[in-house]
Scaffold this motif. Sequence first.
Motif, PDB file in Angstrom:
ATOM      1  N   VAL A 182      62.849  35.753  49.829  1.00 52.68           N
ATOM      2  CA  VAL A 182      61.542  35.787  49.348  1.00 52.68           C
ATOM      3  C   VAL A 182      60.655  36.206  50.276  1.00 52.68           C
ATOM      4  N   SER A 183      61.033  36.157  51.750  1.00 56.93           N
ATOM      5  CA  SER A 183      60.120  36.823  52.678  1.00 56.93           C
ATOM      6  C   SER A 183      60.030  38.386  52.550  1.00 56.93           C
ATOM      7  N   ASN A 184      60.781  38.861  52.068  1.00 54.25           N
ATOM      8  CA  ASN A 184      60.713  40.259  51.959  1.00 54.25           C
ATOM      9  C   ASN A 184      59.405  40.609  51.183  1.00 54.25           C
ATOM     10  N   PHE A 185      59.018  39.891  50.212  1.00 53.97           N
ATOM     11  CA  PHE A 185      57.723  40.136  49.521  1.00 53.97           C
ATOM     12  C   PHE A 185      56.499  39.867  50.558  1.00 53.97           C
ATOM     13  N   LYS A 186      55.762  40.645  50.671  1.00 55.97           N
ATOM     14  CA  LYS A 186      54.684  40.512  51.605  1.00 55.97           C
ATOM     15  C   LYS A 186      53.869  39.855  50.550  1.00 55.97           C
ATOM     16  N   ALA A 187      53.359  38.639  50.982  1.00 57.73           N
ATOM     17  CA  ALA A 187      52.119  38.036  50.045  1.00 57.73           C
ATOM     18  C   ALA A 187      50.908  38.754  49.982  1.00 57.73           C
ATOM     19  N   ALA A 188      50.529  39.232  48.995  1.00 52.89           N
ATOM     20  CA  ALA A 188      49.498  39.893  48.951  1.00 52.89           C
ATOM     21  C   ALA A 188      47.914  39.226  49.052  1.00 52.89           C
ATOM     22  N   GLY A 189      47.204  39.839  49.758  1.00 55.03           N
ATOM     23  CA  GLY A 189      45.726  39.187  49.917  1.00 55.03           C
ATOM     24  C   GLY A 189      45.102  38.805  48.797  1.00 55.03           C
ATOM     25  N   PRO A 190      44.306  37.700  48.797  1.00 52.35           N
ATOM     26  CA  PRO A 190      43.662  37.371  47.619  1.00 52.35           C
ATOM     27  C   PRO A 190      42.604  38.320  46.842  1.00 52.35           C
ATOM     28  N   MET A 191      42.355  39.336  47.734  1.00 55.41           N
ATOM     29  CA  MET A 191      41.153  40.206  47.209  1.00 55.41           C
ATOM     30  C   MET A 191      42.098  41.510  46.620  1.00 55.41           C
ATOM     31  N   GLU A 192      43.200  41.716  46.973  1.00 58.46           N
ATOM     32  CA  GLU A 192      43.913  42.811  46.511  1.00 58.46           C
ATOM     33  C   GLU A 192      44.035  43.183  45.175  1.00 58.46           C
ATOM     34  N   GLN A 193      44.086  41.990  44.311  1.00 62.21           N
ATOM     35  CA  GLN A 193      44.180  42.204  42.960  1.00 62.21           C
ATOM     36  C   GLN A 193      42.727  42.783  42.156  1.00 62.21           C
ATOM     37  N   PHE A 194      41.744  42.743  42.985  1.00 56.98           N
ATOM     38  CA  PHE A 194      40.503  43.048  42.515  1.00 56.98           C
ATOM     39  C   PHE A 194      40.480  44.604  42.723  1.00 56.98           C
ATOM     40  N   GLU A 195      41.117  45.273  43.676  1.00 54.35           N
ATOM     41  CA  GLU A 195      40.745  46.588  44.191  1.00 54.35           C
ATOM     42  C   GLU A 195      41.098  47.442  43.027  1.00 54.35           C
ATOM     43  N   VAL A 196      40.150  48.561  42.865  1.00 53.69           N
ATOM     44  CA  VAL A 196      40.348  49.565  41.936  1.00 53.69           C
ATOM     45  C   VAL A 196      40.806  50.867  42.365  1.00 53.69           C
ATOM     46  N   THR A 197      41.911  51.037  41.660  1.00 51.41           N
ATOM     47  CA  THR A 197      42.822  52.144  42.287  1.00 51.41           C
ATOM     48  C   THR A 197      42.720  53.425  41.352  1.00 51.41           C
ATOM     49  N   ARG A 198      42.522  54.612  41.646  1.00 55.55           N
ATOM     50  CA  ARG A 198      42.576  55.862  40.922  1.00 55.55           C
ATOM     51  C   ARG A 198      43.972  55.922  40.336  1.00 55.55           C
ATOM     52  N   ILE A 199      44.059  56.328  39.084  1.00 57.84           N
ATOM     53  CA  ILE A 199      45.450  56.905  38.703  1.00 57.84           C
ATOM     54  C   ILE A 199      45.194  58.215  38.223  1.00 57.84           C
ATOM     55  N   VAL A 200      44.358  58.800  37.467  1.00 55.02           N
ATOM     56  CA  VAL A 200      44.062  60.012  37.142  1.00 55.02           C
ATOM     57  C   VAL A 200      42.662  60.437  37.573  1.00 55.02           C
ATOM     58  N   PRO A 201      42.519  61.187  38.694  1.00 55.35           N
ATOM     59  CA  PRO A 201      41.102  61.460  39.225  1.00 55.35           C
ATOM     60  C   PRO A 201      40.337  62.265  38.181  1.00 55.35           C
ATOM     61  N   ASN A 221      43.104  51.834  37.295  1.00 52.35           N
ATOM     62  CA  ASN A 221      43.440  50.453  36.880  1.00 52.35           C
ATOM     63  C   ASN A 221      42.821  49.647  36.079  1.00 52.35           C
ATOM     64  N   SER A 222      41.356  49.732  36.431  1.00 46.12           N
ATOM     65  CA  SER A 222      40.579  48.966  35.579  1.00 46.12           C
ATOM     66  C   SER A 222      40.394  49.730  34.297  1.00 46.12           C
ATOM     67  N   ALA A 223      40.308  50.944  34.334  1.00 46.33           N
ATOM     68  CA  ALA A 223      39.979  51.860  33.012  1.00 46.33           C
ATOM     69  C   ALA A 223      41.168  51.527  32.065  1.00 46.33           C
ATOM     70  N   MET A 224      42.311  51.481  32.694  1.00 44.09           N
ATOM     71  CA  MET A 224      43.513  51.268  31.867  1.00 44.09           C
ATOM     72  C   MET A 224      43.725  50.097  31.284  1.00 44.09           C
ATOM     73  N   TRP A 225      43.329  49.011  31.911  1.00 46.01           N
ATOM     74  CA  TRP A 225      43.370  47.678  31.258  1.00 46.01           C
ATOM     75  C   TRP A 225      42.395  47.362  30.202  1.00 46.01           C
ATOM     76  N   MET A 226      41.281  48.110  30.451  1.00 47.10           N
ATOM     77  CA  MET A 226      40.199  48.404  29.446  1.00 47.10           C
ATOM     78  C   MET A 226      40.640  48.908  28.052  1.00 47.10           C
ATOM     79  N   VAL A 227      41.531  50.013  28.336  1.00 48.90           N
ATOM     80  CA  VAL A 227      42.068  50.823  27.425  1.00 48.90           C
ATOM     81  C   VAL A 227      43.297  50.056  26.759  1.00 48.90           C
ATOM     82  N   ILE A 228      44.027  49.226  27.329  1.00 41.53           N
ATOM     83  CA  ILE A 228      45.194  48.388  26.935  1.00 41.53           C
ATOM     84  C   ILE A 228      44.677  47.544  26.125  1.00 41.53           C
ATOM     85  N   GLY A 229      43.583  46.679  26.661  1.00 41.44           N
ATOM     86  CA  GLY A 229      43.103  45.565  25.948  1.00 41.44           C
ATOM     87  C   GLY A 229      42.486  45.992  24.587  1.00 41.44           C
ATOM     88  N   VAL A 230      41.558  46.969  24.745  1.00 42.65           N
ATOM     89  CA  VAL A 230      40.999  47.478  23.354  1.00 42.65           C
ATOM     90  C   VAL A 230      41.900  48.158  22.361  1.00 42.65           C
TER      91      VAL A 230
END
Lengths: 183, 268
Positions: free
Chosen positions: B6-25, B37-46
């Motif tokens: 399991v230790s191969n997975f580096k435990a992500a920092g608790p803030m990482e989940q909130f980071e906004v990453t560009r997918i398509v600039p 990723n934020s836009a993607m989840w808005m699109v997925i949700g809607v």
Amino acid sequence: MSTLILTVATVTATQAHGGETAGLPQLDMSTWPSQLFWLTVTFGALFALMATHFLPRIGGMIEERRDRIADDLDQAAEFKGQAEDAQNAYEKELANARGKAQAIASDTRAGVGAEINTLHAEMEKTLNADIDAAEKQITAMKSNAAQAVREAAIDTTQAIVQALLDEAPSRDAATAAVDAVKI
Amino acid sequence: MMEYGVSNFKAAGPMEQFEVTRIVPLSFGDLDVSFTNSAMWMVIGVSATLLFFLFATRGRALIPGRSQSIAEVLYEFVFDLVRDTIGPEGRKFFPYVFSLFIFILVANFFGLIPSLPGMPHALHTFTTTSHLIVTLALAMLTIAIVVVYGFYKNGFGFLKLFAPSGLPLWLMPLLVPIEVISFLSRPISLAVRLFANMFAGHIILKLFAGFVISLIGAGGFISLLGIAPFLGAVAVTMLEFLVAALQAYVFAILTCIYLNDAVHAGDH
């Protein structure tokens, strides 16, 4: 409380990344235009389709069902009314029929009674006539018989006197003699 | 640290989940409106919401099936909420309140879907409502509707909102500023309440999960202690489901209460 969360979060964030990123991702203003743009697009699309299409559709479905239920209830009430009318009509008819039957029964009874009375009276008349006739016959026969007895007595008297005196009395004398003997 | 699977997975920092990453600039001039990723989840949700409603209302059945029942229950739930809070005039706000409720509800719930391990960050689950700018935008939209409709409906009578009737005149200088401040703090409190709940919940989840990884990674007897934060993470997940629904409801009902002020401000 939210300030506290923000502070804690900022501290945790800087610790987790060893200070390599500048604090909260939420406060990274460079991502705001993109978030606002896509929020506008997605929420706008959701609102537009909900308001123009889906909500009226669902509302219509619910309305339709409510109307249908109301209609069905109305219809049921109508049918109930009809059933009650039919019941009333049936009872009325039944009462009429019963009355008619009674009338017929009493009429028949009266008719039969009258006929019986007539027949009775006729029979009585016939019988009375028969009785009268018989009585008359009896009276006639009785008077005939008495006459015959008188005649016979007279004849007998004449014969006895003839035999005794050897002289036949006149009929009148014999008659007078017989009449004189009153039993 | 022992070499442990399991230790191969580096435990992500608790803030990482909130980071906004560009997918398509993407950009409008200087404005960066990249598909993230934020836009993607808005699109997925809607999209998921719209597909569900498309599926649920396809039959228009008199006797509703499962999905149609859910759609109707949601409809009547929000409809009753709007009617009970605002009254018959609230009808025109119903589509807005319903969209708001569904949008937040779906965003909150989809944020609770676990990410697949080993995926690139852009494909991790992202809770769009854990970003203050999103909740603030929705809150400002509500308040903007309140202000615009309030003035449209009541004219300057809308300002009576800040001066409750039946008060002695000498109290006015004290009370009017208080009312104004309370009105101005509405969008802030509305936005921060939702954002902070989502944010805090996801941090706690990630912290517990991180403890599990760290403890198992420590190896030996200490690995067994990992069960405690694991149970904690399970409990918090369940709590987060409640919070997800509750916060969507709170946002919707507060929106209704503020709209009610706009509709009935002149009646005071």
